[in-house]
Write a protein that holds these residues in place. Structure first.
Motif, mmCIF file in Angstrom:
data_model
loop_
_atom_site.group_PDB
_atom_site.id
_atom_site.type_symbol
_atom_site.label_atom_id
_atom_site.label_comp_id
_atom_site.label_asym_id
_atom_site.label_seq_id
_atom_site.Cartn_x
_atom_site.Cartn_y
_atom_site.Cartn_z
ATOM 1 N N UNK A 1 96.755 -15.016 -22.878
ATOM 2 C CA UNK A 1 95.852 -14.099 -21.546
ATOM 3 C C UNK A 1 94.413 -14.418 -21.530
ATOM 4 N N UNK A 2 93.295 -14.360 -22.747
ATOM 5 C CA UNK A 2 92.173 -14.998 -22.898
ATOM 6 C C UNK A 2 92.441 -16.489 -23.046
ATOM 7 N N UNK A 3 93.124 -17.014 -22.615
ATOM 8 C CA UNK A 3 92.285 -18.820 -22.297
ATOM 9 C C UNK A 3 92.887 -19.168 -20.841
ATOM 10 N N UNK A 4 94.206 -18.414 -19.791
ATOM 11 C CA UNK A 4 93.982 -18.188 -18.939
ATOM 12 C C UNK A 4 93.136 -18.157 -18.015
ATOM 13 N N UNK A 5 92.812 -16.341 -18.353
ATOM 14 C CA UNK A 5 91.671 -16.506 -17.791
ATOM 15 C C UNK A 5 90.338 -17.283 -17.484
ATOM 16 N N UNK A 6 89.967 -17.666 -17.794
ATOM 17 C CA UNK A 6 88.732 -18.487 -18.725
ATOM 18 C C UNK A 6 88.724 -19.507 -17.816
ATOM 19 N N UNK A 7 90.064 -20.114 -17.509
ATOM 20 C CA UNK A 7 90.610 -21.712 -17.562
ATOM 21 C C UNK A 7 90.727 -21.676 -15.935
ATOM 22 N N UNK A 8 91.036 -20.631 -15.424
ATOM 23 C CA UNK A 8 90.877 -19.790 -13.860
ATOM 24 C C UNK A 8 89.675 -19.257 -13.522
ATOM 25 N N UNK A 9 88.748 -18.947 -14.135
ATOM 26 C CA UNK A 9 87.066 -19.043 -13.608
ATOM 27 C C UNK A 9 86.691 -17.202 -14.268
ATOM 28 N N UNK A 10 86.802 -16.957 -14.732
ATOM 29 C CA UNK A 10 86.623 -15.487 -15.762
ATOM 30 C C UNK A 10 85.402 -16.206 -16.452
ATOM 31 N N UNK A 11 84.550 -14.551 -15.642
ATOM 32 C CA UNK A 11 83.465 -15.240 -16.632
ATOM 33 C C UNK A 11 83.383 -14.448 -17.866
ATOM 34 N N UNK A 12 84.026 -13.181 -17.619
ATOM 35 C CA UNK A 12 83.803 -12.482 -19.595
ATOM 36 C C UNK A 12 85.242 -11.578 -19.281
ATOM 37 N N UNK A 13 85.570 -10.884 -20.421
ATOM 38 C CA UNK A 13 86.868 -10.367 -21.190
ATOM 39 C C UNK A 13 86.733 -8.805 -21.962
ATOM 40 N N UNK A 14 87.148 -7.956 -21.692
ATOM 41 C CA UNK A 14 87.531 -6.433 -21.894
ATOM 42 C C UNK A 14 88.529 -6.217 -22.580
ATOM 43 N N UNK A 15 88.142 -5.432 -23.733
ATOM 44 C CA UNK A 15 89.325 -5.145 -24.081
ATOM 45 C C UNK A 15 89.453 -3.335 -23.787
ATOM 46 N N UNK A 16 90.352 -2.813 -23.444
ATOM 47 C CA UNK A 16 90.583 -1.725 -22.690
ATOM 48 C C UNK A 16 91.039 -1.323 -24.486
ATOM 49 N N UNK A 17 91.317 -0.124 -24.999
ATOM 50 C CA UNK A 17 89.907 1.569 -24.394
ATOM 51 C C UNK A 17 88.037 0.214 -24.990
ATOM 52 N N UNK A 18 87.254 0.454 -23.752
ATOM 53 C CA UNK A 18 85.633 0.419 -23.977
ATOM 54 C C UNK A 18 85.080 0.503 -25.272
ATOM 55 N N UNK A 19 84.592 -0.480 -25.587
ATOM 56 C CA UNK A 19 83.829 0.288 -26.232
ATOM 57 C C UNK A 19 82.712 1.759 -26.631
ATOM 58 N N UNK A 20 82.142 1.164 -24.933
ATOM 59 C CA UNK A 20 81.498 2.316 -24.640
ATOM 60 C C UNK A 20 81.101 1.639 -23.154
ATOM 61 N N UNK A 21 80.780 3.221 -22.242
ATOM 62 C CA UNK A 21 80.942 2.685 -20.881
ATOM 63 C C UNK A 21 79.479 1.974 -20.520
ATOM 64 N N UNK A 22 78.646 2.260 -21.389
ATOM 65 C CA UNK A 22 77.445 1.250 -21.852
ATOM 66 C C UNK A 22 77.368 0.020 -22.145
ATOM 67 N N UNK A 23 78.136 -0.428 -22.785
ATOM 68 C CA UNK A 23 78.239 -0.879 -23.351
ATOM 69 C C UNK A 23 79.130 -2.679 -21.592
ATOM 70 N N UNK A 24 79.355 -2.162 -21.118
ATOM 71 C CA UNK A 24 80.637 -2.274 -19.734
ATOM 72 C C UNK A 24 79.388 -2.708 -18.604
ATOM 73 N N UNK A 25 78.534 -1.857 -18.529
ATOM 74 C CA UNK A 25 77.665 -2.059 -17.190
ATOM 75 C C UNK A 25 76.383 -2.708 -17.675
ATOM 76 N N UNK A 26 76.235 -2.490 -19.254
ATOM 77 C CA UNK A 26 75.436 -3.388 -19.649
ATOM 78 C C UNK A 26 75.661 -5.178 -19.519
ATOM 79 N N UNK A 27 77.163 -5.780 -19.460
ATOM 80 C CA UNK A 27 76.968 -7.137 -19.266
ATOM 81 C C UNK A 27 77.823 -7.090 -18.001
#
Length: 123
Positions: free
Chosen positions: A88-114
């Motif tokens: 799924x990671x490889x497919x999403x990058x091939x289609x044009x995704x800029x980044x990939x986050x795993x849930x649950x998130x490490x922190x919401x602050x890190x999501x906002x920063x990214x």
């Protein structure tokens, strides 16, 4: 102000992201829990970024990603999933995704920063 579309079929995740990212006042957020409706909303709007769940029952996130990138190849799209498979990671990058986050998130602050970093880079 960063115009952000959040697409996740789990209202608890979508609402949490909407509230947490909205606190700073730097984001104008639209949350949609249905990927079919999200594609329509994206086409009608003007967004700097999209937080997009991969696994949704109505429509796969990779299909939504393809439609978003077809309309606006420069829009930042960050894929989210609780299921981390290399395929799924490889497919999403091939289609044009800029980044990939795993849930649950490490922190919401890190999501906002990214998101801020990626949108700033795309401008």
């Amino acid at each position: 102000m960063i115009r952000l579309l959040i697409v996740d079929d789990e209202p608890s995740i979508g609402t949490m992201l909407e509230k947490a990212l909205g606190r700073s006042g730097d984001f104008k957020i639209t949350y949609i829990d249905n990927p079919v409706n999200a594609v329509s909303r994206f086409r009608a709007g003007d967004y700097d970024g999209v937080l997009l769940d991969i696994m949704m029952p109505q429509k796969d996130g990779l299909s939504v990603l393809e439609e978003i990138k077809a309309k606006d190849p420069e829009c930042v799209v960050v894929m989210m999933t609780a299921y981390s498979t290399l395929d799924k990671v490889l497919q999403s990058h091939k289609v044009g995704a800029d980044h990939y986050l795993l849930k649950p998130f490490d922190s919401l602050a890190s999501v906002e920063k990214k998101i801020r970093e990626l949108v700033k880079e795309s401008l």
